[in-house]
Write a protein that holds these residues in place. Sequence first.
Motif, PDB file in Angstrom:
ATOM      1  N   MET A   1       0.842  -1.173   0.000  1.00 21.85           N
ATOM      2  CA  MET A   1       0.000   0.000   0.000  1.00 21.85           C
ATOM      3  C   MET A   1       0.890   1.241   0.000  1.00 21.85           C
ATOM      4  O   MET A   1       1.916   1.275   0.660  1.00 21.85           O
ATOM      5  N   LYS A   2       0.475   2.253  -0.735  1.00 21.90           N
ATOM      6  CA  LYS A   2       1.261   3.479  -0.833  1.00 21.90           C
ATOM      7  C   LYS A   2       1.200   4.291   0.454  1.00 21.90           C
ATOM      8  O   LYS A   2       0.232   4.205   1.205  1.00 21.90           O
ATOM      9  N   LYS A   3       2.219   5.093   0.642  1.00 23.48           N
ATOM     10  CA  LYS A   3       2.272   6.013   1.776  1.00 23.48           C
ATOM     11  C   LYS A   3       1.232   7.112   1.572  1.00 23.48           C
ATOM     12  O   LYS A   3       1.076   7.640   0.469  1.00 23.48           O
ATOM     13  N   VAL A   4       0.512   7.442   2.647  1.00 23.96           N
ATOM     14  CA  VAL A   4      -0.467   8.526   2.607  1.00 23.96           C
ATOM     15  C   VAL A   4      -0.017   9.610   3.577  1.00 23.96           C
ATOM     16  O   VAL A   4       0.250   9.345   4.748  1.00 23.96           O
ATOM     17  N   LEU A   5       0.077  10.826   3.068  1.00 26.59           N
ATOM     18  CA  LEU A   5       0.467  11.985   3.849  1.00 26.59           C
ATOM     19  C   LEU A   5      -0.697  12.964   3.860  1.00 26.59           C
ATOM     20  O   LEU A   5      -1.287  13.230   2.807  1.00 26.59           O
ATOM     21  N   MET A   6      -1.047  13.454   5.048  1.00 23.99           N
ATOM     22  CA  MET A   6      -2.152  14.389   5.154  1.00 23.99           C
ATOM     23  C   MET A   6      -1.751  15.589   6.003  1.00 23.99           C
ATOM     24  O   MET A   6      -1.343  15.437   7.148  1.00 23.99           O
ATOM     25  N   TYR A   7      -1.862  16.765   5.399  1.00 25.58           N
ATOM     26  CA  TYR A   7      -1.732  18.006   6.158  1.00 25.58           C
ATOM     27  C   TYR A   7      -3.087  18.267   6.786  1.00 25.58           C
ATOM     28  O   TYR A   7      -4.114  18.214   6.099  1.00 25.58           O
ATOM     29  N   SER A   8      -3.118  18.551   8.093  1.00 23.94           N
ATOM     30  CA  SER A   8      -4.391  18.701   8.792  1.00 23.94           C
ATOM     31  C   SER A   8      -4.265  19.646   9.978  1.00 23.94           C
ATOM     32  O   SER A   8      -3.182  20.123  10.290  1.00 23.94           O
ATOM     33  N   THR A   9      -5.417  19.870  10.621  1.00 21.97           N
ATOM     34  CA  THR A   9      -5.456  20.590  11.887  1.00 21.97           C
ATOM     35  C   THR A   9      -6.283  19.756  12.864  1.00 21.97           C
ATOM     36  O   THR A   9      -7.008  18.845  12.460  1.00 21.97           O
ATOM     37  N   ARG A  10      -6.194  20.113  14.117  1.00 23.35           N
ATOM     38  CA  ARG A  10      -6.838  19.316  15.166  1.00 23.35           C
ATOM     39  C   ARG A  10      -8.366  19.314  15.075  1.00 23.35           C
ATOM     40  O   ARG A  10      -8.997  18.285  15.236  1.00 23.35           O
ATOM     41  N   PHE A  11      -8.970  20.466  14.849  1.00 26.04           N
ATOM     42  CA  PHE A  11     -10.424  20.568  14.907  1.00 26.04           C
ATOM     43  C   PHE A  11     -11.067  20.733  13.539  1.00 26.04           C
ATOM     44  O   PHE A  11     -12.026  21.476  13.383  1.00 26.04           O
ATOM     45  N   CYS A  12     -10.587  20.053  12.563  1.00 32.38           N
ATOM     46  CA  CYS A  12     -11.098  20.152  11.196  1.00 32.38           C
ATOM     47  C   CYS A  12     -12.022  18.967  10.907  1.00 32.38           C
ATOM     48  O   CYS A  12     -11.567  17.829  10.848  1.00 32.38           O
ATOM     49  N   PRO A  13     -13.325  19.215  10.711  1.00 35.44           N
ATOM     50  CA  PRO A  13     -14.237  18.099  10.434  1.00 35.44           C
ATOM     51  C   PRO A  13     -13.932  17.385   9.115  1.00 35.44           C
ATOM     52  O   PRO A  13     -14.139  16.180   8.993  1.00 35.44           O
ATOM     53  N   TYR A  14     -13.417  18.121   8.143  1.00 36.46           N
ATOM     54  CA  TYR A  14     -13.083  17.493   6.863  1.00 36.46           C
ATOM     55  C   TYR A  14     -11.874  16.572   7.014  1.00 36.46           C
ATOM     56  O   TYR A  14     -11.796  15.529   6.359  1.00 36.46           O
ATOM     57  N   CYS A  15     -10.949  16.960   7.881  1.00 34.48           N
ATOM     58  CA  CYS A  15      -9.797  16.095   8.171  1.00 34.48           C
ATOM     59  C   CYS A  15     -10.266  14.799   8.823  1.00 34.48           C
ATOM     60  O   CYS A  15      -9.805  13.709   8.469  1.00 34.48           O
ATOM     61  N   ASP A  79      -9.190   2.888  -4.338  1.00 36.42           N
ATOM     62  CA  ASP A  79      -8.494   1.635  -4.021  1.00 36.42           C
ATOM     63  C   ASP A  79      -7.342   1.380  -4.978  1.00 36.42           C
ATOM     64  O   ASP A  79      -6.258   0.981  -4.561  1.00 36.42           O
ATOM     65  N   ALA A  80      -7.552   1.635  -6.273  1.00 33.22           N
ATOM     66  CA  ALA A  80      -6.485   1.433  -7.258  1.00 33.22           C
ATOM     67  C   ALA A  80      -5.324   2.379  -6.992  1.00 33.22           C
ATOM     68  O   ALA A  80      -4.163   1.986  -7.105  1.00 33.22           O
ATOM     69  N   LEU A  81      -5.627   3.612  -6.631  1.00 31.57           N
ATOM     70  CA  LEU A  81      -4.571   4.583  -6.348  1.00 31.57           C
ATOM     71  C   LEU A  81      -3.780   4.174  -5.100  1.00 31.57           C
ATOM     72  O   LEU A  81      -2.556   4.311  -5.074  1.00 31.57           O
ATOM     73  N   LEU A  82      -4.459   3.655  -4.100  1.00 27.22           N
ATOM     74  CA  LEU A  82      -3.791   3.236  -2.877  1.00 27.22           C
ATOM     75  C   LEU A  82      -2.887   2.025  -3.113  1.00 27.22           C
ATOM     76  O   LEU A  82      -1.867   1.874  -2.452  1.00 27.22           O
ATOM     77  N   HIS A  83      -3.272   1.156  -4.021  1.00 32.04           N
ATOM     78  CA  HIS A  83      -2.552  -0.106  -4.212  1.00 32.04           C
ATOM     79  C   HIS A  83      -1.708  -0.156  -5.465  1.00 32.04           C
ATOM     80  O   HIS A  83      -1.123  -1.183  -5.766  1.00 32.04           O
ATOM     81  N   ASP A  84      -1.647   0.926  -6.223  1.00 28.38           N
ATOM     82  CA  ASP A  84      -0.878   0.970  -7.463  1.00 28.38           C
ATOM     83  C   ASP A  84       0.525   0.478  -7.293  1.00 28.38           C
ATOM     84  O   ASP A  84       1.222   0.731  -6.392  1.00 28.38           O
TER      85      ASP A  84
END
Length: 84
Positions: A1-15, A79-84
Motif C-alpha cells: 500500500m502506498k504512503k499517505v500523507l495528510m496536512y491537517s489541523t486538530r479541529f477540522c471536520p473534513y480532516c 483503491d487502485a490509487l492506494l494499491h498501485d
Amino acid sequence: MKKVLMYSTRFCPYCVMAKRLLQTKGVAIEEIRVDEDGSRRDEMMRITGRRTVPQIFIGEVHVGGSDDLHALDRAGKLDALLHD
C-alpha cells in the motif's frame, strides 16, 4: 500500500472525515499538523497552492482535500490509487 500523507489541523471536520475513510481502507496516515507549526502550513501552500486542510497525498500524487478523496472513492478509483 502506498504512503499517505495528510496536512491537517486538530479541529477540522473534513480532516476527520478523510481520516475515517482512509482508516476504513486500512491505510496508515502520516499526519502533519499545520496548526502546531506555521512553517508546515507555508510548506503545504508552496507544494499544493492551497491554504485549506486537509491536503492529501497518496504516494507522490496530490489528491486534494476531503471532497476530492471521497469523489475518488465514489468513482471507484481510490483503491487502485492506494494499491498501485
